[in-house]
Design a protein around this motif. Structure first.
Motif, short mmCIF file in Angstrom:
data_model
loop_
_atom_site.label_atom_id
_atom_site.label_comp_id
_atom_site.label_asym_id
_atom_site.label_seq_id
_atom_site.Cartn_x
_atom_site.Cartn_y
_atom_site.Cartn_z
N TYR A 111 7.37 1.45 -2.03
CA TYR A 111 7.68 0.07 -2.42
C TYR A 111 6.45 -0.72 -2.82
O TYR A 111 6.55 -1.93 -3.03
CB TYR A 111 8.38 -0.65 -1.25
CG TYR A 111 9.71 -0.04 -0.91
CD1 TYR A 111 10.81 -0.19 -1.75
CD2 TYR A 111 9.88 0.70 0.26
CE1 TYR A 111 12.03 0.38 -1.45
CE2 TYR A 111 11.10 1.27 0.58
CZ TYR A 111 12.16 1.11 -0.29
OH TYR A 111 13.37 1.68 0.02
N GLY A 112 5.31 -0.05 -2.91
CA GLY A 112 4.07 -0.79 -3.15
C GLY A 112 3.69 -0.86 -4.62
O GLY A 112 4.42 -0.39 -5.51
N ASP A 113 2.54 -1.47 -4.83
CA ASP A 113 2.03 -1.62 -6.19
C ASP A 113 0.51 -1.60 -6.07
O ASP A 113 -0.07 -2.36 -5.28
CB ASP A 113 2.51 -2.97 -6.76
CG ASP A 113 1.97 -3.22 -8.15
OD1 ASP A 113 2.61 -2.78 -9.11
OD2 ASP A 113 0.90 -3.84 -8.27
N GLN B 7 0.82 -1.22 0.00
CA GLN B 7 0.00 0.00 0.00
C GLN B 7 0.85 1.27 0.00
O GLN B 7 0.30 2.37 -0.09
CB GLN B 7 -0.91 0.00 1.23
CG GLN B 7 -2.11 -0.93 1.08
CD GLN B 7 -3.03 -0.88 2.28
OE1 GLN B 7 -2.58 -0.65 3.40
NE2 GLN B 7 -4.31 -1.10 2.06
N THR B 8 2.15 1.14 0.12
CA THR B 8 2.98 2.35 0.13
C THR B 8 3.29 2.80 -1.30
O THR B 8 3.24 2.00 -2.25
CB THR B 8 4.32 2.12 0.87
OG1 THR B 8 5.07 1.12 0.17
CG2 THR B 8 4.09 1.66 2.30
#
Lengths: 281, 170
Positions: free
Chosen positions: A192-194, A188-189
């Motif tokens: 580093y998220g997607d 969710q970031t």
């Protein structure tokens, strides 16, 4: 260990290692060059602030040049040159330039780590490790010293094992990982998220827990690769390689792939040696 | 066994042993001060506490009349390109800011520097200087202040201010 001719499998190991090291060197140096603005006076790594560190080496007049943008460019160009030298096709596939090139890459890693202080990641650490291991292996091949070459293999296989095992053990000790919340939280970031992975994981807590435990168990059990039969060993390393590619895809950790894969030839040789020694072959 | 080999085997073994110890928090205060070049790797990626928050740096000015401007976002993150699996230089700046913010939070938690000592630490100065240059000052601004905003969640983002600096002269 007696001084014996270098076995072809050690030379093969060095060739694959240095090609992957070269790939990382070219990529990491190019990305740093793209980020040169960070080192400027108004950048996030401004020397006006980082230069306030106590215990800096060199006298003040020399220091200003040593940490200047032009010196950083020279260091990164030497890393690129080192990477290109490692890709040179020698008649016997490994040559004297390998040692100098690996050392140049190693020194560039040490310098960038010292100069930047903030912003380094695991790919930088493993790149440094691989450059060190490749330098020792290259010296062993150049001097026809199998013991020395094996020392480089030991260094790379050892650090790879520690890397996976420590990463797994630290996750095992973490409630967020054990309960499966880490996957969704990271995805969710922005850093580093997607977004696709976050939406997929949001309504599937069971899937998140499964992926977290899969990561914990496989990383923690990485040392078992040293007793696996060759077929299973290759399959395991292929899975770990897929893990790094998926991290590159979903998390943007593109630079981790090459240095971690560069340790695999050493892991394979070390595994073979351990199985021979233990009578498992 | 050559002399070089004789020297390097114990050195590599020692390096691996120290690396193993360095993964545990108990040994890090002993090892970190001696590891300026970061030759002892830390392999505990995203653990034990994975980064589940994004950090944002914001800045505002205080004018001569005492009023303050709105908070303005300090640009650090760049949108991740589609080819980030291969080429992703933008990750570096966000990692630097994350590291600096983590250092500030660690220093606060440790309590060694205190609220008065914090503005003299490197991560604080790094963010302060960057924010002061990255966002053009208000024409009437005489002082500025930075804050760290933490966000969680994807579709419904939750924001929380985790750090507020004092005002500093422009």
């Amino acid at each position: 260990m007696d001084r014996v001719d270098i076995a072809p499998d050690i030379v093969q190991c060095l060739i694959i290692t240095k090609i992957l090291l070269a790939a990382w060197s070219l990529l990491s140096a190019a990305e740093w060059l793209f980020n040169l603005h960070l080192f400027r006076s108004d950048g996030l790594l401004s020397w006006k602030i980082l230069g306030l560190r106590p215990g800096l080496i060199g006298a003040p007049p020399f220091r200003s040049y040593f940490y200047s943008e032009s010196f950083i460019v020279s260091v990164l160009l030497s890393r690129i040159l080192g990477g290109l030298v490692l890709l040179l096709p020698y008649p016997n596939h490994a040559g004297p330039g390998d040692l100098a090139a690996s050392l140049a890459i190693l020194l560039s890693c040490l310098y960038m780590s010292w100069r930047s202080r903030f912003g380094g990641d695991g790919s930088d650490q493993m790149g440094m490790v691989v450059a060190f291991g490749a330098a020792i292996m290259s010296a062993g091949v150049a001097m026809d010293d199998a013991s020395l070459a094996w020392c480089g293999i030991f260094a790379l296989a050892g650090q790879a094992t520690l890397a996976y095992f420590a990463a797994g053990a630290a996750k095992l000790a973490s409630p967020v990982w054990r309960e499966g919340g880490a996957l969704l939280g990271v995805m969710q970031t922005q850093s580093y998220g997607d977004s696709f992975a976050a939406r997929f994981a949001q309504d599937r807590p069971g899937f998140c827990t499964f992926v977290c435990w899969l990561t914990i168990v496989t990383e923690t059990l990485f040392p078992l690769v040293f007793i696996l039969p060759p077929g299973l060993l290759m399959a395991s390393l292929a899975c770990f390689a897929a893990f790094h590619f998926s991290n590159a895809w979903f998390m943007g950790l593109n630079a981790f792939v090459w240095p971690f894969l560069a340790t695999y030839p050493s892991v394979i040789l070390a595994s073979s040696a351990i199985r021979d020694w233990a009578g498992l072959a | 066994m050559s002399l070089l080999s004789l020297l390097l085997w114990p050195l590599v073994a020692l390096w691996l042993a120290i690396t193993l110890l360095a993964q545990h928090r108990r040994f890090q205060p002993l090892i970190n001060p001696l590891d300026g070049f970061h030759v002892i790797p830390r392999w505990t990626f995203f653990a034990p506490n994975p980064g589940v928050r994004d950090y944002h740096l914001v800045v505002r000015d205080r004018r001569r009349d005492g009023s303050t401007t709105d908070w303005k976002s300090v640009p650090v993150y760049t949108p991740r390109p589609g080819c980030a699996w291969l080429w992703h230089p933008g990750k570096r700046s966000s990692k630097i800011m994350n590291d600096a913010i983590q250092s500030i939070k660690f220093l606060q938690k440790q309590g060694e520097v205190g609220a008065t000592g914090l503005p003299f630490t490197m991560p604080y100065l790094l963010l302060l200087r960057y924010a002061s240059h990255a966002v053009p000052p208000d024409p009437d601004g005489t002082e500025f202040q930075i804050a760290i905003i933490e966000s969680t969640g994807h579709d419904n983002r939750k924001l929380e201010c985790s750090f507020l600096s004092d005002f500093h002269s422009r």
